[in-house]
Write a protein that holds these residues in place. Sequence first.
Motif, PDB file in Angstrom:
ATOM      1  N   HIS A 116       0.832  -1.204   0.000  1.00  0.00           N
ATOM      2  CA  HIS A 116       0.000   0.000   0.000  1.00  0.00           C
ATOM      3  C   HIS A 116       0.868   1.257   0.000  1.00  0.00           C
ATOM      4  N   LEU A 117       1.920   1.278   0.808  1.00  0.00           N
ATOM      5  CA  LEU A 117       2.774   2.457   0.904  1.00  0.00           C
ATOM      6  C   LEU A 117       3.604   2.666  -0.355  1.00  0.00           C
ATOM      7  N   VAL A 118       4.129   1.587  -0.916  1.00  0.00           N
ATOM      8  CA  VAL A 118       4.898   1.714  -2.156  1.00  0.00           C
ATOM      9  C   VAL A 118       4.011   2.246  -3.272  1.00  0.00           C
ATOM     10  N   GLN A 119       2.816   1.706  -3.369  1.00  0.00           N
ATOM     11  CA  GLN A 119       1.886   2.176  -4.390  1.00  0.00           C
ATOM     12  C   GLN A 119       1.492   3.624  -4.135  1.00  0.00           C
ATOM     13  N   GLY A 120       1.363   3.980  -2.861  1.00  0.00           N
ATOM     14  CA  GLY A 120       1.027   5.352  -2.517  1.00  0.00           C
ATOM     15  C   GLY A 120       2.123   6.329  -2.893  1.00  0.00           C
ATOM     16  N   VAL A 121       3.383   5.924  -2.727  1.00  0.00           N
ATOM     17  CA  VAL A 121       4.508   6.769  -3.132  1.00  0.00           C
ATOM     18  C   VAL A 121       4.491   6.981  -4.641  1.00  0.00           C
ATOM     19  N   LEU A 122       4.233   5.923  -5.383  1.00  0.00           N
ATOM     20  CA  LEU A 122       4.252   6.011  -6.842  1.00  0.00           C
ATOM     21  C   LEU A 122       3.093   6.843  -7.384  1.00  0.00           C
ATOM     22  N   ASN A 123       1.977   6.869  -6.654  1.00  0.00           N
ATOM     23  CA  ASN A 123       0.785   7.543  -7.169  1.00  0.00           C
ATOM     24  C   ASN A 123       0.361   8.764  -6.356  1.00  0.00           C
ATOM     25  N   ALA A 124       1.238   9.245  -5.469  1.00  0.00           N
ATOM     26  CA  ALA A 124       0.866  10.361  -4.595  1.00  0.00           C
ATOM     27  C   ALA A 124       0.548  11.604  -5.406  1.00  0.00           C
ATOM     28  N   GLN A 125      -0.553  12.262  -5.041  1.00  0.00           N
ATOM     29  CA  GLN A 125      -0.980  13.468  -5.739  1.00  0.00           C
ATOM     30  C   GLN A 125      -0.588  14.741  -4.995  1.00  0.00           C
ATOM     31  N   SER A 126      -0.179  14.612  -3.734  1.00  0.00           N
ATOM     32  CA  SER A 126       0.188  15.792  -2.959  1.00  0.00           C
ATOM     33  C   SER A 126       1.409  15.493  -2.099  1.00  0.00           C
ATOM     34  N   SER A 127       2.116  16.562  -1.699  1.00  0.00           N
ATOM     35  CA  SER A 127       3.303  16.404  -0.875  1.00  0.00           C
ATOM     36  C   SER A 127       2.960  15.811   0.481  1.00  0.00           C
ATOM     37  N   GLN A 166      13.031   7.486  -8.523  1.00  0.00           N
ATOM     38  CA  GLN A 166      12.879   8.807  -9.114  1.00  0.00           C
ATOM     39  C   GLN A 166      12.043   9.710  -8.208  1.00  0.00           C
ATOM     40  N   VAL A 167      10.999   9.133  -7.605  1.00  0.00           N
ATOM     41  CA  VAL A 167      10.193   9.902  -6.659  1.00  0.00           C
ATOM     42  C   VAL A 167      11.021  10.254  -5.427  1.00  0.00           C
ATOM     43  N   VAL A 168      11.844   9.321  -4.968  1.00  0.00           N
ATOM     44  CA  VAL A 168      12.686   9.555  -3.783  1.00  0.00           C
ATOM     45  C   VAL A 168      13.621  10.740  -3.995  1.00  0.00           C
ATOM     46  N   VAL A 169      14.385  10.721  -5.080  1.00  0.00           N
ATOM     47  CA  VAL A 169      15.406  11.764  -5.293  1.00  0.00           C
ATOM     48  C   VAL A 169      14.787  13.091  -5.725  1.00  0.00           C
ATOM     49  N   SER A 170      13.583  13.055  -6.273  1.00  0.00           N
ATOM     50  CA  SER A 170      12.937  14.293  -6.721  1.00  0.00           C
ATOM     51  C   SER A 170      12.163  14.986  -5.608  1.00  0.00           C
ATOM     52  N   ASN A 171      12.006  14.314  -4.479  1.00  0.00           N
ATOM     53  CA  ASN A 171      11.220  14.863  -3.370  1.00  0.00           C
ATOM     54  C   ASN A 171      11.933  14.594  -2.044  1.00  0.00           C
ATOM     55  N   LEU A 172      13.160  15.087  -1.916  1.00  0.00           N
ATOM     56  CA  LEU A 172      13.971  14.770  -0.749  1.00  0.00           C
ATOM     57  C   LEU A 172      13.410  15.327   0.548  1.00  0.00           C
ATOM     58  N   VAL A 173      12.708  16.433   0.489  1.00  0.00           N
ATOM     59  CA  VAL A 173      12.101  16.960   1.713  1.00  0.00           C
ATOM     60  C   VAL A 173      11.092  15.958   2.267  1.00  0.00           C
ATOM     61  N   ASN A 176      13.447  12.145   2.824  1.00  0.00           N
ATOM     62  CA  ASN A 176      14.759  12.024   3.477  1.00  0.00           C
ATOM     63  C   ASN A 176      14.731  11.207   4.765  1.00  0.00           C
ATOM     64  N   VAL A 177      13.616  11.249   5.506  1.00  0.00           N
ATOM     65  CA  VAL A 177      13.549  10.453   6.738  1.00  0.00           C
ATOM     66  C   VAL A 177      13.530   8.959   6.392  1.00  0.00           C
ATOM     67  N   PHE A 178      12.839   8.613   5.324  1.00  0.00           N
ATOM     68  CA  PHE A 178      12.877   7.232   4.835  1.00  0.00           C
ATOM     69  C   PHE A 178      14.304   6.844   4.444  1.00  0.00           C
ATOM     70  N   LEU A 179      15.000   7.739   3.743  1.00  0.00           N
ATOM     71  CA  LEU A 179      16.381   7.457   3.352  1.00  0.00           C
ATOM     72  C   LEU A 179      17.278   7.287   4.567  1.00  0.00           C
ATOM     73  N   ARG A 180      17.055   8.083   5.610  1.00  0.00           N
ATOM     74  CA  ARG A 180      17.871   7.947   6.820  1.00  0.00           C
ATOM     75  C   ARG A 180      17.658   6.575   7.464  1.00  0.00           C
ATOM     76  N   SER A 181      16.422   6.106   7.493  1.00  0.00           N
ATOM     77  CA  SER A 181      16.143   4.767   8.014  1.00  0.00           C
ATOM     78  C   SER A 181      16.875   3.706   7.200  1.00  0.00           C
ATOM     79  N   VAL A 182      16.873   3.898   5.882  1.00  0.00           N
ATOM     80  CA  VAL A 182      17.553   2.947   5.005  1.00  0.00           C
ATOM     81  C   VAL A 182      19.058   2.964   5.253  1.00  0.00           C
ATOM     82  N   ILE A 183      19.642   4.151   5.324  1.00  0.00           N
ATOM     83  CA  ILE A 183      21.092   4.296   5.509  1.00  0.00           C
ATOM     84  C   ILE A 183      21.550   3.645   6.815  1.00  0.00           C
TER      85      ILE A 183
END
Length: 357
Positions: A116-127, A166-173, A176-183
């Motif tokens: 659900h979350l992955v699909q939501g990231v791919l199809n999100a309509q708002s920040s 592409q969504v990750v790097v284009s919307n770092l604000v 970024n918290v997701f990326l920090r968890s990954v790192i």
Amino acid sequence: GAGAAAAEEEMGALPGSAALALSLLQERGGASSPVRSPSTCLHTRRCSPAAADAAQAGGAEKKEEKGLMCRILEVFLLETPDSTYRFWLASCVEAFLRGSDVRSQVLMARAGLLSHLVQGVLNAQSSGTRWSNFDLLGELVKSNPEVFGMLNAHLREAHKYSAFMQVVVSNLVDSNVFLRSVILSLELFSARRDELTALGSRYNPRECLMRKFLQHNSLRLLRDLMTIISVDQVNQENICCLNTALSLLMLARAHGRLQHYVDALRRWELANNKEGAVTENFLALLRFWKEYYLYRGKDCLALELSSNIHFSEWRAIVDLLLKTLPNTSRTSSSSSSSPPTSSLPHRSSSPAAAHTR
């Protein structure tokens, strides 16, 4: 009746998001759903498979009643992105994940939250929706090799990986918290590689898509995080970008590669005729960071708990960078000490790395 009155009385003692979620569950459940008090819901198993329990003495099968968290998740998955209830339900799910163990993370992922979350990231309509999905996803995968493996498998389906990153790097604000968890999670897996293998973990670092992405984009990602906001734009909502950049630099320091990264940033500035665009902007942000956290004990504790890195380590890397960045040579170096922009810092015995979860 008396049960409903007791539920209403106890609901008043719940946090706002939990009370609203429970109210919504009762509303969606209709007249056929029995009204249970919050304490009854919380003491039922949090999330369990839908399969029937083992036959009891009489041979009859009894289906275990779903607990509060499982019911909240079901409603959350059915809400539309523009639903007014979605934010409150997401807050409940995120709070649960923050205090859960690895088994609960796996159960939630298998119950449909991950897809659900992955699909939501791919199809999100708002920040706002995108930010909520990324934050939940970060908590879901944090320090959990099994859920990382599930995420890898999901991103390989129908070529979702490229679109997702592409969504990750284009919307770092937002991301970024997701990326920090990954790192920080990847650092943990590297430190406990032998332990995970001995326990029979199915996580394979060689096939991890997130690790491969960071191996090839760590320096670019760091540069973007250091410049995505300026000191005039920073606020409580986007200071997390600064903390994610610091987490990368903290690991670089733990592995003895901090100066390599700083030198590479200087060379990029010179090569692109943007001297100071990265380092001077980041220095101003670091000075703001010190003032911001000086009198905010709760924020310091939140940063420490979310990363499992003692706040003294965060303060130490900021102090070091404030001394290092202004004194770094601005001339391009052609020596062989350039940073490994195609790899994450390798594990070392530095005590700073031992604080990662």
